[in-house]
Structures are given as structure tokens and as C-alpha cells.
Design an enzyme around this catalytic site. Structure first.
Site, PDB file in Angstrom:
ATOM      1  N   GLN A   1      -4.987  -4.319 -13.472  1.00  0.00           N
ATOM      2  CA  GLN A   1      -6.275  -4.748 -12.901  1.00  0.00           C
ATOM      3  C   GLN A   1      -6.079  -5.864 -11.867  1.00  0.00           C
ATOM      4  O   GLN A   1      -6.399  -5.722 -10.687  1.00  0.00           O
ATOM      5  CB  GLN A   1      -7.192  -5.248 -14.024  1.00  0.00           C
TER       6      GLN A   1
ATOM      7  N   LEU B   1       2.253 -11.224 -12.988  1.00  0.00           N
ATOM      8  CA  LEU B   1       1.084 -10.712 -13.715  1.00  0.00           C
ATOM      9  C   LEU B   1       1.472  -9.642 -14.733  1.00  0.00           C
ATOM     10  O   LEU B   1       0.625  -9.171 -15.492  1.00  0.00           O
ATOM     11  CB  LEU B   1       0.063 -10.139 -12.718  1.00  0.00           C
TER      12      LEU B   1
ATOM     13  N   GLU C   1      -6.253 -16.970 -24.486  1.00  0.00           N
ATOM     14  CA  GLU C   1      -5.830 -16.579 -25.839  1.00  0.00           C
ATOM     15  C   GLU C   1      -4.910 -17.645 -26.453  1.00  0.00           C
ATOM     16  O   GLU C   1      -4.754 -17.698 -27.667  1.00  0.00           O
ATOM     17  CB  GLU C   1      -5.086 -15.242 -25.796  1.00  0.00           C
TER      18      GLU C   1
ATOM     19  N   TYR D   1       0.464 -11.695 -29.184  1.00  0.00           N
ATOM     20  CA  TYR D   1       0.229 -11.807 -27.729  1.00  0.00           C
ATOM     21  C   TYR D   1       0.044 -13.272 -27.335  1.00  0.00           C
ATOM     22  O   TYR D   1       0.704 -13.767 -26.414  1.00  0.00           O
ATOM     23  CB  TYR D   1      -1.019 -10.993 -27.335  1.00  0.00           C
TER      24      TYR D   1
ATOM     25  N   LYS E   1       2.510 -15.558 -24.939  1.00  0.00           N
ATOM     26  CA  LYS E   1       2.020 -16.148 -23.687  1.00  0.00           C
ATOM     27  C   LYS E   1       2.203 -17.666 -23.684  1.00  0.00           C
ATOM     28  O   LYS E   1       2.373 -18.281 -22.639  1.00  0.00           O
ATOM     29  CB  LYS E   1       0.545 -15.789 -23.485  1.00  0.00           C
TER      30      LYS E   1
HETATM   31  P1  NAP Z   1      -3.137  -5.126 -17.099  1.00  0.00           P
HETATM   32  O1  NAP Z   1      -4.218  -4.418 -16.362  1.00  0.00           O
HETATM   33  O2  NAP Z   1      -2.831  -4.730 -18.497  1.00  0.00           O
HETATM   34  O3  NAP Z   1      -1.798  -5.029 -16.224  1.00  0.00           O
HETATM   35  C1  NAP Z   1      -0.540  -5.340 -16.761  1.00  0.00           C
HETATM   36  C2  NAP Z   1       0.521  -4.958 -15.767  1.00  0.00           C
HETATM   37  O4  NAP Z   1       1.810  -5.307 -16.304  1.00  0.00           O
HETATM   38  C3  NAP Z   1       0.581  -3.459 -15.436  1.00  0.00           C
HETATM   39  O5  NAP Z   1       0.830  -3.309 -14.059  1.00  0.00           O
HETATM   40  C4  NAP Z   1       1.782  -2.990 -16.245  1.00  0.00           C
HETATM   41  O6  NAP Z   1       2.413  -1.860 -15.698  1.00  0.00           O
HETATM   42  C5  NAP Z   1       2.688  -4.207 -16.100  1.00  0.00           C
HETATM   43  N1  NAP Z   1       3.765  -4.255 -17.092  1.00  0.00           N
HETATM   44  C6  NAP Z   1       3.664  -4.176 -18.438  1.00  0.00           C
HETATM   45  N2  NAP Z   1       4.877  -4.262 -19.001  1.00  0.00           N
HETATM   46  C7  NAP Z   1       5.777  -4.397 -17.992  1.00  0.00           C
HETATM   47  C8  NAP Z   1       7.183  -4.527 -17.940  1.00  0.00           C
HETATM   48  N3  NAP Z   1       7.933  -4.518 -19.040  1.00  0.00           N
HETATM   49  N4  NAP Z   1       7.766  -4.643 -16.738  1.00  0.00           N
HETATM   50  C9  NAP Z   1       7.030  -4.617 -15.592  1.00  0.00           C
HETATM   51  N5  NAP Z   1       5.694  -4.490 -15.578  1.00  0.00           N
HETATM   52  C10 NAP Z   1       5.073  -4.388 -16.775  1.00  0.00           C
HETATM   53  O7  NAP Z   1      -3.454  -6.708 -17.148  1.00  0.00           O
HETATM   54  P2  NAP Z   1      -4.472  -7.578 -16.279  1.00  0.00           P
HETATM   55  O8  NAP Z   1      -5.781  -7.602 -16.973  1.00  0.00           O
HETATM   56  O9  NAP Z   1      -4.392  -7.174 -14.872  1.00  0.00           O
HETATM   57  O10 NAP Z   1      -3.841  -9.022 -16.469  1.00  0.00           O
HETATM   58  C11 NAP Z   1      -2.829  -9.511 -15.586  1.00  0.00           C
HETATM   59  C12 NAP Z   1      -2.071 -10.640 -16.278  1.00  0.00           C
HETATM   60  O11 NAP Z   1      -2.981 -11.686 -16.614  1.00  0.00           O
HETATM   61  C13 NAP Z   1      -1.401 -10.252 -17.592  1.00  0.00           C
HETATM   62  O12 NAP Z   1      -0.210 -11.008 -17.684  1.00  0.00           O
HETATM   63  C14 NAP Z   1      -2.373 -10.698 -18.653  1.00  0.00           C
HETATM   64  O13 NAP Z   1      -1.709 -10.970 -19.866  1.00  0.00           O
HETATM   65  C15 NAP Z   1      -2.929 -11.961 -18.015  1.00  0.00           C
HETATM   66  N6  NAP Z   1      -4.302 -12.333 -18.367  1.00  0.00           N
HETATM   67  C16 NAP Z   1      -5.307 -11.426 -18.265  1.00  0.00           C
HETATM   68  C17 NAP Z   1      -6.609 -11.803 -18.540  1.00  0.00           C
HETATM   69  C18 NAP Z   1      -7.755 -10.855 -18.428  1.00  0.00           C
HETATM   70  O14 NAP Z   1      -8.831 -11.146 -18.996  1.00  0.00           O
HETATM   71  N7  NAP Z   1      -7.630  -9.739 -17.711  1.00  0.00           N
HETATM   72  C19 NAP Z   1      -6.879 -13.161 -18.912  1.00  0.00           C
HETATM   73  C20 NAP Z   1      -5.812 -14.040 -18.962  1.00  0.00           C
HETATM   74  C21 NAP Z   1      -4.532 -13.641 -18.672  1.00  0.00           C
HETATM   75  P3  NAP Z   1       2.054  -0.332 -16.148  1.00  0.00           P
HETATM   76  O15 NAP Z   1       0.951   0.110 -15.226  1.00  0.00           O
HETATM   77  O16 NAP Z   1       3.336   0.361 -15.932  1.00  0.00           O
HETATM   78  O17 NAP Z   1       1.630  -0.395 -17.578  1.00  0.00           O
HETATM   79  O1  G4F Z   2     -11.641  -6.967 -24.684  1.00  0.00           O
HETATM   80  P1  G4F Z   2     -10.693  -7.494 -25.682  1.00  0.00           P
HETATM   81  O2  G4F Z   2      -9.681  -6.540 -26.230  1.00  0.00           O
HETATM   82  O3  G4F Z   2     -10.031  -8.766 -25.015  1.00  0.00           O
HETATM   83  P2  G4F Z   2      -9.285 -10.059 -25.615  1.00  0.00           P
HETATM   84  O4  G4F Z   2      -8.710  -9.793 -26.942  1.00  0.00           O
HETATM   85  O5  G4F Z   2     -10.225 -11.198 -25.501  1.00  0.00           O
HETATM   86  O6  G4F Z   2      -8.072 -10.231 -24.592  1.00  0.00           O
HETATM   87  C1  G4F Z   2      -8.267 -10.153 -23.187  1.00  0.00           C
HETATM   88  O7  G4F Z   2      -8.557 -11.440 -22.677  1.00  0.00           O
HETATM   89  C2  G4F Z   2      -7.497 -12.397 -22.837  1.00  0.00           C
HETATM   90  C3  G4F Z   2      -8.006 -13.737 -22.242  1.00  0.00           C
HETATM   91  O8  G4F Z   2      -8.720 -14.418 -23.240  1.00  0.00           O
HETATM   92  C4  G4F Z   2      -6.274 -11.891 -22.095  1.00  0.00           C
HETATM   93  F1  G4F Z   2      -5.260 -12.799 -22.170  1.00  0.00           F
HETATM   94  C5  G4F Z   2      -5.844 -10.567 -22.702  1.00  0.00           C
HETATM   95  O9  G4F Z   2      -4.718 -10.063 -21.955  1.00  0.00           O
HETATM   96  C6  G4F Z   2      -6.990  -9.576 -22.582  1.00  0.00           C
HETATM   97  O10 G4F Z   2      -7.206  -9.302 -21.220  1.00  0.00           O
HETATM   98  O11 G4F Z   2     -11.495  -8.084 -26.932  1.00  0.00           O
HETATM   99  C7  G4F Z   2     -12.512  -9.041 -26.791  1.00  0.00           C
HETATM  100  C8  G4F Z   2     -13.243  -9.243 -28.110  1.00  0.00           C
HETATM  101  C9  G4F Z   2     -12.347  -9.514 -29.321  1.00  0.00           C
HETATM  102  O12 G4F Z   2     -12.889 -10.558 -30.058  1.00  0.00           O
HETATM  103  C10 G4F Z   2     -12.426  -8.232 -30.132  1.00  0.00           C
HETATM  104  O13 G4F Z   2     -12.263  -8.390 -31.536  1.00  0.00           O
HETATM  105  O14 G4F Z   2     -13.958  -8.056 -28.400  1.00  0.00           O
HETATM  106  C11 G4F Z   2     -13.834  -7.791 -29.799  1.00  0.00           C
HETATM  107  N1  G4F Z   2     -14.067  -6.365 -30.035  1.00  0.00           N
HETATM  108  C12 G4F Z   2     -15.050  -5.853 -30.813  1.00  0.00           C
HETATM  109  N2  G4F Z   2     -14.963  -4.512 -30.863  1.00  0.00           N
HETATM  110  C13 G4F Z   2     -13.332  -5.350 -29.561  1.00  0.00           C
HETATM  111  C14 G4F Z   2     -13.896  -4.181 -30.081  1.00  0.00           C
HETATM  112  N3  G4F Z   2     -12.263  -5.339 -28.737  1.00  0.00           N
HETATM  113  C15 G4F Z   2     -11.746  -4.118 -28.396  1.00  0.00           C
HETATM  114  N4  G4F Z   2     -10.702  -4.086 -27.534  1.00  0.00           N
HETATM  115  N5  G4F Z   2     -12.265  -2.940 -28.895  1.00  0.00           N
HETATM  116  C16 G4F Z   2     -13.335  -2.915 -29.743  1.00  0.00           C
HETATM  117  O15 G4F Z   2     -13.770  -1.861 -30.185  1.00  0.00           O
END
Ligand code: NAP
Ligand code: G4F
Length: 337
Positions: free
Chosen positions: A12, A78, A125, A147, A151
């Protein structure tokens, strides 16, 4: 012209960041994993604009090769196993990618291009069982999942390389951010696709876990701008990126169904029977303990004031707009398919 290397470009944030850097005139390189089937996921539209390099965060040789090919001014790390639930199922590979993987890339930068600026994708997280409300840069960490723990290692090793070797290395502690490109297993996208499918008569019921959990949700397109801003400062630092408001999963569900004028019938824990309102203006949302987590992060609320004052960053997409954009997108997508 500046050059950037993005790991996780198919995800994303990586794909939005690539769009943004290209619009700023950057030359963009992206690390992609080799899979059995060639799949660029969210970066499909970038195929002619970005230089893709095959590699993996767990394979330092591939990172050395990527650094040599790209010779970047800025590196955005990322890449991650980013789904919290999966981190209980694959705790070791989660640690390999999210923790050791960060050391792999920092060592690579230190050895090959120590002047490159580095962004690490840290996360709210890490606050887990929150020790303070709202959470800011100085709030103590208490991760609640493999996770979150992995991190936290990535966060501290980034700080350590900054302090040990003088690298320009920053961590963005980003709170949840979503979008039309969000993976379908994350709760917001699971809800928006279900709403679209129920509206089109292609799904009967939406099953979720903890409806009372609260998250501080923003839009990814706003958040990737903060990543870039962090690498344009005089000195490296860490920043919380958040909206400063939080909402429950239940609220997200309510707004999403409201968007398509569908009434919700809530079925709590233990409800065995459920009505089917397929293709009508009513839908069932049911709690299924299968989606509960071994340890939950009940509430997250960030304080973005440091980023607002030092970086001049501000979120633009409101919570309502976020829900609307995701539902509208999925409705069009399901109608087309
Ligand atoms: P995402 O959509 O799950 O994207 C993760 C990316 O990492 C994908 O391109 C995936 O590639 C790649 N990847 C996974 N394992 C790998 C490996 N071993 N080597 C190389 N690439 C690898 O995550 P996102 O939501 O964009 O988040 C980006 C970053 O921000 C992540 O580090 C996440 O933990 C962190 N983060 C996200 C949020 C959030 O709310 N979205 C909040 C805080 C921090 P594939 O396509 O091949 O799977
Ligand atoms: O959407 P989630 O899976 O995101 P979560 O666990 O907050 O993690 C995401 O945000 C983090 C930043 O705070 C990132 F670091 C991480 O990589 C990821 O992007 O779940 C959000 C909440 C949780 O409390 C979960 O228990 O939604 C609750 N939930 C309730 N029902 C569910 C569901 N989550 C998922 N995935 N699926 C359900 O059916």
C-alpha cells in the site's frame, strides 16, 4: 535529480510513495520479491516508470546488489510482514523480515552508501498496551504481538545506527493508515469490500472479531508525505504520525453501511442463527471469535503535534472521507467484476 530506493514498493504505502516521488522528479528503484508467479500487486501501474530489482529483506546479498544498482540518495524501508494476526502464525519469519531485515539494510547502507538517508517504517503497534493517552514520541512502548516486538527491534536498531555511525536514519511511528490499496485482510478493507459485495448481492454476512477496539485511522496518501518530509530535514529524528482522533471498528462498520444505505442487524457472540437479507437494504454483522487475537491492542490514539510543528505535516483526508473513498472504490470494483 534525486534517486530513491523503496523496499515494499508492491504494498500500500510503497506504491503511493513511488507515485509521490515520481511526481517530484525522483528516479525510483523498488525492491520486489521473487514469487512463483510474477506479481507487482499495487505497483502494477508503475512497471514502466520504476526500476524494479529482485531482492528480499532476509537476503543481505540481494540488498547489497540493490544498493549498488540504485546508488540512492534516500532509502525507504517499507517492506514487512505487516499483518498482526499472521505474526502469531509465523513469528520467526516475521522477526527475520521486520527485525533482522532492518539490520541487513542498515549494514548495507553503512558499508556501501553511508550518506544515503534512511526511513524506517515504525508503528503505533509498538505502544500496544498503551502506557499514556494520547501516545507521543516519548511514550513508553509495550508491544502486544510478535509483529509489534519485531518492529520495536527495527525501531531501536535504526536509532542505534544513527547514534553509533552518524547515519541520517529516521523512524516514523505511523498510526493506522488505510486506502483503496489496503490489503483485504485488514479490518477496514475487509469491511469496505464486504459492504460492496453485500450491496451487490454477492455476500450474505460480515463476520468480525473485536468490534470495540479503537484505532487512529488516516489515509496512506497523507502519511507517505510525512515519510518524505522526515528525510528533508537538517537533522534526523523520529516522529509520531497520526490524526489525533480515534474510532471503534463498530463505528467504521456503521459509517460504511450508511454510505450504501444498508441497515445493520448486529449479531453478538453466541448468535447461531442469522437472517439473510441478500440483495436487500439490510445486512447482518456478526461477531466471530475466530477473529479475536491472543493479545489485543484495545486502543490507539496518536499525538501528531511534533510532526505538525517541526515538519509542517498535516493530514488532509478526514475519517469520514476515508470510509467513503474505500466504500466507493470497492463498490465500483465489485460492480465491474
Ligand atoms: P503492506 O501493504 O503489507 O506492504 C508490505 C510490503 O513488504 C509488500 O510490498 C511486500 O511484498 C513487502 N515484503 C514483505 N516481506 C518482504 C521481504 N521478505 N522482502 C522484501 N519485501 C517484503 O504494508 P503497508 O501497509 O504498505 O505498510 C508499509 C510499512 O509500514 C510496513 O513496514 C508496515 O509494517 C508499516 N506500517 C504500516 C502501517 C499501516 O497502518 N499501514 C502503520 C504503521 C507501520 P509482497 O507484495 O511481495 O508481499
Ligand atoms: O486492521 P487490523 O488488522 O490492523 P492492526 O492490527 O491495527 O495493524 C495495522 O496497523 C498497525 C499500526 O497500528 C500496523 F503497524 C500494522 O502493520 C497494520 O497495518 O486490525 C485493527 C483492529 C484490531 O484491533 C483487530 O482485533 O481491528 C480488529 N478487528 C476486529 N475484527 C479485526 C477484525 N481485524 C481484522 N484484521 N479482521 C477482523 O475480522
Amino acid at each position: 535529480m534525486k534517486t530513491a530506493l523503496i523496499t515494499g514498493i508492491t504494498g500500500q504505502d510503497g506504491s503511493y510513495l513511488a507515485d509521490f516521488l515520481l511526481s517530484k522528479g525522483y528516479s525510483v528503484y523498488g525492491l520486489v520479491r521473487r514469487k512463483s508467479k510474477l506479481d507487482f500487486n499495487n505497483a502494477e501501474h508503475l512497471k514502466d516508470k520504476v526500476h524494479f530489482i529482485f531482492g528480499d529483506m532476509t537476503d543481505q546479498a540481494s540488498l547489497i546488489r540493490a544498493m549498488e544498482i540504485a546508488n540512492p540518495d534516500e532509502v525507504y524501508n517499507l517492506a514487512a510482514q505487516s499483518f498482526v494476526t499472521a505474526s502469531w502464525e509465523t513469528p520467526l519469519s516475521t522477526a527475520d523480515i521486520n527485525a533482522i531485515g532492518v539490520t541487513n539494510i542498515l549494514e548495507t547502507i553503512r558499508l556501501i552508501k553511508p550518506k544515503a538517508r534512511f526511513y524506517q517504517a515504525s508503528t503505533s503497534e509498538m505502544f500496544g498496551k498503551v502506557q499514556e493517552i494520547p501516545q507521543k514520541e516519548s511514550t513508553p512502548f509495550y508491544p502486544r504481538s510478535p509483529y509489534g516486538v519485531s518492529k520495536l527491534y527495527g525501531h531501536w536498531i535504526t536509532k542505534n545506527y544513527r547514534e553509533s555511525y552518524g547515519l541520517y536514519a529516521c523512524s516514523g511511528i505511523l498510526f493506522n493508515h488505510e486506502s483503496e490499496r489496503r490489503g483485504e485482510e485488514f479490518v477496514t478493507r475487509k469491511i469496505s469490500t464486504a459492504v460492496a459485495k453485500i450491496k451487490c448481492g454477492k455476500q450474505d454476512i460480515l463476520e468480525l472479531g473485536n468490534l470495540d477496539a479503537k484505532r487512529d485511522w488516516g489515509h496512506s496518501e497523507d502519511y507517505i508525505k510525512a515519510m518524505w518530509l522526515m528525510l528533508q530535514q537538517e537533522t534526523p529524528d523520529d516522529f509520531v504520525i497520526a490524526t489525533g482522533e480515534n474510532h471503534s471498528i463498530r463505528e467504521f462498520v456503521e459509517l460504511a453501511f450508511k454510505e450504501v444505505d444498508i441497515e445493520i442487524e448486529w449479531h453478538g457472540l453466541g448468535a447461531k442463527e442469522y437472517a439473510t437479507f441478500k440483495g436487500t437494504d439490510k445486512a447482518v454483522v456478526r461477531v466471530n471469535p475466530q477473529f479475536y487475537r491472543p493479545a489485543e491492542v484495545e486502543t490507539l490514539l496518536g499525538d501528531p503535534s511534533k510532526a505538525e510543528s517541526d515538519l509542517g505535516w498535516k493530514r488532509e483526508v478526514s475519517f469520514l472521507e476515508l470510509v467513503k473513498r474505500m466504500v466507493d472504490h470497492d463498490l465500483k470494483w465489485i460492480q465491474k467484476s
